[in-house]
Design a protein around this motif. Sequence first.
Motif, PDB file in Angstrom:
ATOM      1  N   ASP A 240       9.386  -8.469  -4.327  1.00  0.00           N
ATOM      2  CA  ASP A 240       8.929  -7.075  -4.391  1.00  0.00           C
ATOM      3  C   ASP A 240       7.488  -6.944  -3.909  1.00  0.00           C
ATOM      4  OD1 ASP A 240      11.320  -6.072  -5.201  1.00  0.00           O
ATOM      5  OD2 ASP A 240      10.771  -5.799  -7.311  1.00  0.00           O
ATOM      6  N   HIS A 244       6.324  -4.593  -0.690  1.00  0.00           N
ATOM      7  CA  HIS A 244       5.356  -3.503  -0.776  1.00  0.00           C
ATOM      8  C   HIS A 244       4.232  -3.675   0.249  1.00  0.00           C
ATOM      9  CE1 HIS A 244       6.934  -1.283  -4.139  1.00  0.00           C
ATOM     10  NE2 HIS A 244       6.988  -2.371  -4.911  1.00  0.00           N
ATOM     11  N   SER A 245       3.849  -4.899   0.522  1.00  0.00           N
ATOM     12  CA  SER A 245       2.749  -5.131   1.463  1.00  0.00           C
ATOM     13  C   SER A 245       3.215  -5.128   2.920  1.00  0.00           C
ATOM     14  CB  SER A 245       2.075  -6.471   1.137  1.00  0.00           C
ATOM     15  OG  SER A 245       2.984  -7.538   1.322  1.00  0.00           O
ATOM     16  N   GLU A 248       6.014  -0.083   5.452  1.00  0.00           N
ATOM     17  CA  GLU A 248       5.218   1.124   5.280  1.00  0.00           C
ATOM     18  C   GLU A 248       5.927   2.144   4.402  1.00  0.00           C
ATOM     19  OE1 GLU A 248       4.092   2.715   9.013  1.00  0.00           O
ATOM     20  OE2 GLU A 248       3.026   0.900   9.677  1.00  0.00           O
ATOM     21  N   ALA A 249       7.237   1.975   4.225  1.00  0.00           N
ATOM     22  CA  ALA A 249       7.981   2.897   3.369  1.00  0.00           C
ATOM     23  C   ALA A 249       7.513   2.756   1.926  1.00  0.00           C
ATOM     24  CB  ALA A 249       9.477   2.608   3.464  1.00  0.00           C
ATOM     25  N   ARG A 250       7.703   3.840   1.164  1.00  0.00           N
ATOM     26  CA  ARG A 250       7.265   3.843  -0.224  1.00  0.00           C
ATOM     27  C   ARG A 250       8.415   3.364  -1.115  1.00  0.00           C
ATOM     28  NH1 ARG A 250       4.978   9.058  -3.687  1.00  0.00           N
ATOM     29  NH2 ARG A 250       4.656   7.918  -5.651  1.00  0.00           N
ATOM     30  N   TYR A 251       8.245   2.197  -1.710  1.00  0.00           N
ATOM     31  CA  TYR A 251       9.236   1.661  -2.630  1.00  0.00           C
ATOM     32  C   TYR A 251       8.626   1.562  -4.015  1.00  0.00           C
ATOM     33  CZ  TYR A 251      11.737   0.178   1.590  1.00  0.00           C
ATOM     34  OH  TYR A 251      12.383   0.170   2.778  1.00  0.00           O
ATOM     35  N   GLU A 252       9.439   1.826  -5.024  1.00  0.00           N
ATOM     36  CA  GLU A 252       8.989   1.709  -6.404  1.00  0.00           C
ATOM     37  C   GLU A 252       9.693   0.529  -7.070  1.00  0.00           C
ATOM     38  OE1 GLU A 252       9.478   5.335  -8.491  1.00  0.00           O
ATOM     39  OE2 GLU A 252       8.158   6.477  -7.165  1.00  0.00           O
ATOM     40  N   SER A 253       8.978  -0.162  -7.893  1.00  0.00           N
ATOM     41  CA  SER A 253       9.551  -1.317  -8.585  1.00  0.00           C
ATOM     42  C   SER A 253      10.499  -0.853  -9.677  1.00  0.00           C
ATOM     43  CB  SER A 253       8.437  -2.169  -9.191  1.00  0.00           C
ATOM     44  OG  SER A 253       8.987  -3.228  -9.947  1.00  0.00           O
TER      45      SER A 253
END
Length: 307
Positions: A240, A244-245, A248-253
Amino acid sequence: MNTIFKKFYRFFYWKTGGYIPSMPLNQKIYPGDFFQIRNGEMVVLGNIFKGSLVNADDADLTYNLKLNPMNWVFSDGVTKPYSGRGNEHNIIDGDFEFAKQILAFDKAGSFLFKGEHPESVKLSNWSFIEQELIIKLTQTYYSFREVYVVTESTTTSNWALAIAEREKAELELAVQNNNYELLDLFGHQDTKTISSRDIAYHHRENKRIPSFFRAKKLVVQVDKIQNFINNMTQEYGNKDDWAHSFFEARYESSGVMPSIGFPNVGTSILDMLPANALNPNTALNYFKWDDANMDDIEKLFLGYSED
């Protein structure tokens, strides 16, 4: 083959002390045959002696091993609500006596099996050839990751099997002879089937066909690659953070620890080893042999829903 046969295969393994019927039933299986399980069937791919994987002079076979006949007669969910004698008359034979029996099957999969005079042929020097086979089957001749090798095949002078397709199935038997005990008409060569209801399978085999066996299966020595597995676990645990790094898409844990994907989908752990890590010199570090067991019977019925 559907799950109607599953209970029989399980019981066969338990009752006979580790022997397994071939799949499909009555397929001939010889010592040295190697096979895989595909789509619920045993696919025999060759024989280690016929294909010269092992020198024929190294085949130490023990013949005519007598097995305990008491272990080859068993049933589950079958009763005999009627056993009796009667008399009939016809213009050819005149008066004659017959014995009659009704077998009642409690539920789908209930069965009755009877095998007589079981004998086996056994590969007696398995320990002498097992390491050679690992190298040849995984590296120098073939590249198997899963394979079975038959070490013992068994025959009977005859066997009979009946399996119910539905609950309350029934089989009516008779024999024109008063010499048979009323306790059991099933499996005798002179017994005739008068009627049957909801029976999925009923067969008597009169020849010594090698349809039952014991085998060794190739397995991965997980303990030998535990460090590699631990490293993979740690890498997947950081997945994860990496995602995230990198994206560029926004993912939530989700807060859920990611699972290691490759064992869960059935992919061999060995597929994740570095290139050339597995070779003829290292094969014995990664593979070993184990006895084919109940887990392998389960593989014969994967893909079929329970009734």
